[in-house]
Write a protein that holds these residues in place. Structure first.
Motif, PDB file in Angstrom:
ATOM      1  N   SER A  79      18.258 -38.618  57.940  1.00 15.22           N
ATOM      2  CA  SER A  79      19.030 -39.599  58.700  1.00 15.22           C
ATOM      3  C   SER A  79      19.657 -40.662  57.816  1.00 15.22           C
ATOM      4  CB  SER A  79      18.136 -40.286  59.744  1.00 15.22           C
ATOM      5  OG  SER A  79      17.698 -39.382  60.719  1.00 15.22           O
ATOM      6  N   MET A  80      19.194 -40.772  56.574  1.00  9.69           N
ATOM      7  CA  MET A  80      19.706 -41.802  55.678  1.00  9.69           C
ATOM      8  C   MET A  80      20.837 -41.311  54.787  1.00  9.69           C
ATOM      9  SD  MET A  80      17.605 -44.064  56.698  1.00  9.69           S
ATOM     10  CE  MET A  80      17.937 -45.428  55.594  1.00  9.69           C
ATOM     11  N   ALA A  81      21.010 -40.004  54.673  1.00 13.80           N
ATOM     12  CA  ALA A  81      21.925 -39.421  53.695  1.00 13.80           C
ATOM     13  C   ALA A  81      23.384 -39.600  54.090  1.00 13.80           C
ATOM     14  CB  ALA A  81      21.616 -37.941  53.509  1.00 13.80           C
ATOM     15  N   ASN A  82      24.229 -39.755  53.089  1.00 17.48           N
ATOM     16  CA  ASN A  82      25.672 -39.839  53.278  1.00 17.48           C
ATOM     17  C   ASN A  82      26.384 -38.653  52.633  1.00 17.48           C
ATOM     18  OD1 ASN A  82      25.758 -42.499  54.560  1.00 17.48           O
ATOM     19  ND2 ASN A  82      24.990 -43.221  52.608  1.00 17.48           N
ATOM     20  N   TYR A  83      25.609 -37.642  52.269  1.00 16.80           N
ATOM     21  CA  TYR A  83      26.145 -36.422  51.658  1.00 16.80           C
ATOM     22  C   TYR A  83      25.466 -35.236  52.307  1.00 16.80           C
ATOM     23  CZ  TYR A  83      26.408 -32.571  48.294  1.00 16.80           C
ATOM     24  OH  TYR A  83      26.580 -31.343  47.713  1.00 16.80           O
ATOM     25  N   GLN A  84      26.214 -34.170  52.536  1.00 17.10           N
ATOM     26  CA  GLN A  84      25.642 -32.963  53.110  1.00 17.10           C
ATOM     27  C   GLN A  84      25.922 -31.773  52.199  1.00 17.10           C
ATOM     28  OE1 GLN A  84      24.943 -32.257  57.376  1.00 17.10           O
ATOM     29  NE2 GLN A  84      26.733 -30.930  57.275  1.00 17.10           N
ATOM     30  N   GLY A  85      24.884 -30.995  51.931  1.00 15.11           N
ATOM     31  CA  GLY A  85      25.021 -29.832  51.064  1.00 15.11           C
ATOM     32  C   GLY A  85      23.923 -29.802  50.019  1.00 15.11           C
TER      33      GLY A  85
END
Length: 661
Positions: A79-85
């Motif tokens: 829920s804290m991440a600003n990057y996906q992958g």
């Protein structure tokens, strides 16, 4: 209503706390220890620096990961991440070398925001192998009840690091009826709850491109609204970015919107407010406001942004861009105002820019009193905790990884976007004469320059390799037991002594202060809300349904108000929003949130009292590590602790603090 401070079925554990609390005093120039012998003998040795295996190799046979023979991919719902992958670069290499695995980040912030992704994956019965999300509002209990997370007790029985924070773990465990360790809370600290957790810079502030502010003649700022003509003068004085693009005073994005328009919150925080549900609670407990009241600090913020747009100060791409696009604009010097230090400063305050007098510095506003988060002696599980999913292929390996995240090495190396730890020893920092110092590479990487990481450390750029977890396991102002110095590199004496640049010299001349916190402290313009680890209790289904409808309307109308064509339309939209929310039974949710805000305040009081009883001291007058009395702002804000409010602890609020760095 159950709070983390109430007596529960779990008996309070006696635990080992790290009591080397180095409270930042005066100019915050210390945060160190004079025990240089132990410092030198226990410096951390970087595993990543000793290995030449690439981050994407999968033979699992290199030294350091021989315990884990099979290479695995770990799905991380974050829920804290600003990057996906897939995590890449230098941090990926560290994780590969130590645990023979890679991290596949699943980020709700990127996938449209809100809880949709969380709900979809939960309904499918597999949220993730590793889960980072808020524990409050009944979320942790629901995850346990649904069988989506496991009890980590047996897997952590030999853990060397997380049990330093058993008190915080126990507080979070009280959110669940079943016995066990279901989550490890974030931001645990051994410092006093009345100590600011934010180091040299508060989490919020009016950070301006100082060179543009200087070119505009240092306009006087008495109120928030005085920023508008000042920003207009700045935009006129510096009309183009470093690459020749048009500058804008303000740029916005939607990634972190939850209960409110996230970009309209920092202005309210300049006056001591933080959100909890639909309530703005002042840190000293003196005021609780509904977001949508016509005279609320939130509506004032919306009016500020509206007027800025009317003056041509707002980036027209604000409604469509994401955080990464925004950050790139800051790097180019295209944006002149930053409501967070870790945005403008980390993007633009390179050594080269500072030498030219360019960079973001706090421009004090005369009537402000900035909200500051106190250290979380019980962790901040309401905002975020880390868990192991029930479908995880190798839960023991993940428990080992979690334990590492709470180790001195892990805390330093998993530096988050919003934190001030600096990465691997040997790459960004090293020990010299018993003190940690930044390397030349570290100075470039940590102050906004785009630098390539040597191949032996994983290659790629520094920024691309930063931990995408964006997870702060331990408060950065806690002392690293292996160096005797704070984890936060901005407080290191070697860094503070290296402020001989044009930008800092001019800021110091104008303000008469050594650091931002020094200025705010001496002018009584910082207000610390004691940290307690409070998490809102689970709300019933009616409240949840109503909240979902109401928050969608608040966010939608807020953006429309900011970009309204004129003041009449702004006022009309405000009235329409208020009428719409009345029809959606907003008041029922607001009444519930008001109760939570006051329960949070009670938890603050109880935490401070508990800390003082356990340590035999007044938390607000605690001594520093070297024995001198702490007269800093962080310890000097005890006047309001009996009615202090804490950080935003709703499930939605877990994304609003997400960025940094």
């Amino acid at each position: 209503m159950k709070t983390s401070m109430e007596d529960g079925k779990h008996e309070k554990k006696s635990n080992q706390r790290m009591l080397s609390a180095a409270l930042i005093a005066g100019t915050l120039a210390g945060c160190g220890s004079d025990n240089s012998d132990s410092t030198e003998s226990t410096a951390v040795e970087s595993t990543a620096g000793d290995s030449t295996e690439s981050a994407d190799s999968s033979d699992g046979e290199t030294e350091g990961n021989s315990k884990y023979k099979d290479f695995i991919t770990v799905d991380v719902f974050d829920s804290m991440a600003n990057y996906q992958g897939i995590q890449s670069g230098w941090f990926a290499k560290i994780v590969k070398d130590k645990f023979n695995m890679e991290l596949n980040i699943i980020a709700q912030n990127v996938a449209g925001g809100g809880d949709t992704l969380f709900q979809t994956r939960s309904a499918a019965g597999d949220l993730g192998d590793l889960i980072i999300t808020g524990c409050g509002n009944g979320r942790l209990q629901n995850l346990v009840t649904a069988g989506l997370v496991i009890d980590m007790t047996d897997y952590l029985k030999d853990a060397e690091n997380v049990h330093r924070y058993d008190s915080a773990i126990e507080t979070t465990s009280q959110l669940v009826e079943e016995d066990g360790i279901w989550a490890i809370p974030s931001e645990s600290s051994s410092n006093s709850p009345t100590t600011s957790s934010e180091g040299l810079e508060p989490n919020y502030g009016a950070y301006l491109r100082w060179d543009a502010y200087k070119a505009a003649g240092y306009p006087e700022l008495n109120t928030l609204e005085d920023l508008l003509p000042a920003l207009q003068k700045m935009q006129e004085a510096v009309p183009t970015s470093d690459s020749g693009k048009q500058t804008y005073a303000i740029s916005l994005f939607k990634d972190w919107d939850g209960n409110l328009m996230s970009n309209a919150k920092p202005e309210a925080s300049l006056y001591g407010y933080d959100e909890i549900g639909f309530v703005l609670a002042k840190a000293d407990g003196s005021d609780y406001q509904s977001f949508i009241d016509s005279d609320s600090a939130y509506v004032r913020s919306l009016k500020f942004l509206f007027e800025a747009n009317q003056m041509g100060l707002v980036d027209p791409e604000s409604t469509t861009q994401n955080y990464d696009t925004l950050f790139a604009k800051y790097q180019d010097g295209q944006i002149l105002f930053s409501p967070y230090p870790w945005l403008g400063q980390s993007a633009y305050n390179t050594d080269a820019n500072k030498a030219e007098g360019k960079g973001f510095m706090l421009a004090p506003i005369a009537d402000e009193c900035i909200f500051s988060y106190g250290c979380q002696v019980n962790g901040n599980g309401g905002n975020a905790g880390i868990m192991i999913g029930s479908k995880a292929e190798d839960p023991q390996r993940l428990a080992d990884f979690i334990d590492w995240l709470y180790s001195p090495e892990g805390i330093m190396e998993s530096c988050a976007q919003t934190a001030s730890t600096c990465g691997p020893e040997g790459l960004t920092w090293e020990m010299k004469d018993g003190e940690p110092v930044l390397t030349d590479f570290g100075k470039q990487a940590l102050y906004g320059e785009t630098v390539n990481v040597p191949d032996e450390w994983g290659g790629g750029t520094w920024k691309d390799g930063v931990s995408a977890l964006n997870y702060k396991a331990v408060n950065q102002l806690d002392v690293n037991p292996e160096t005797g110095i704070c984890y936060d590199y901005t407080t290191w004496s070697s860094v503070l002594e290296n402020q001989d640049n044009t930008l800092y010299a001019d800021w110091k001349t104008q303000t008469g202060a050594e650091t931002t916190m020094d200025y705010l402290t001496s002018h009584d313009q910082i207000l610390v809300a004691p940290g307690s680890g409070y998490a809102v209790p689970e709300e019933d289904s009616q409240i949840s349904t109503l909240r979902g409808q109401c928050k969608a309307s608040i966010v939608d109308y807020s953006w429309k108000m900011v970009f309204a064509s004129n003041e009449d339309e702004f006022n009309s939209l405000l009235a329409e929003m208020q009428d719409t929310l009345e029809g959606l039974d907003y008041q029922t949710v607001l009444d519930y949130d008001m109760e939570c805000a006051k329960a949070q305040n009670d938890a603050r009081v109880a935490t401070v009292k508990q800390y003082e009883e356990e340590h035999g001291t007044d938390a607000a007058a605690e001594e520093t590590a070297d024995g001198s009395a702490d007269d800093s702002a962080e310890a000097d804000t005890s006047a309001g602790i009996d009615t202090a409010a804490d950080s935003a602890d709703t499930a939605e609020a877990e994304v609003t603090e997400a960025p940094e760095e």
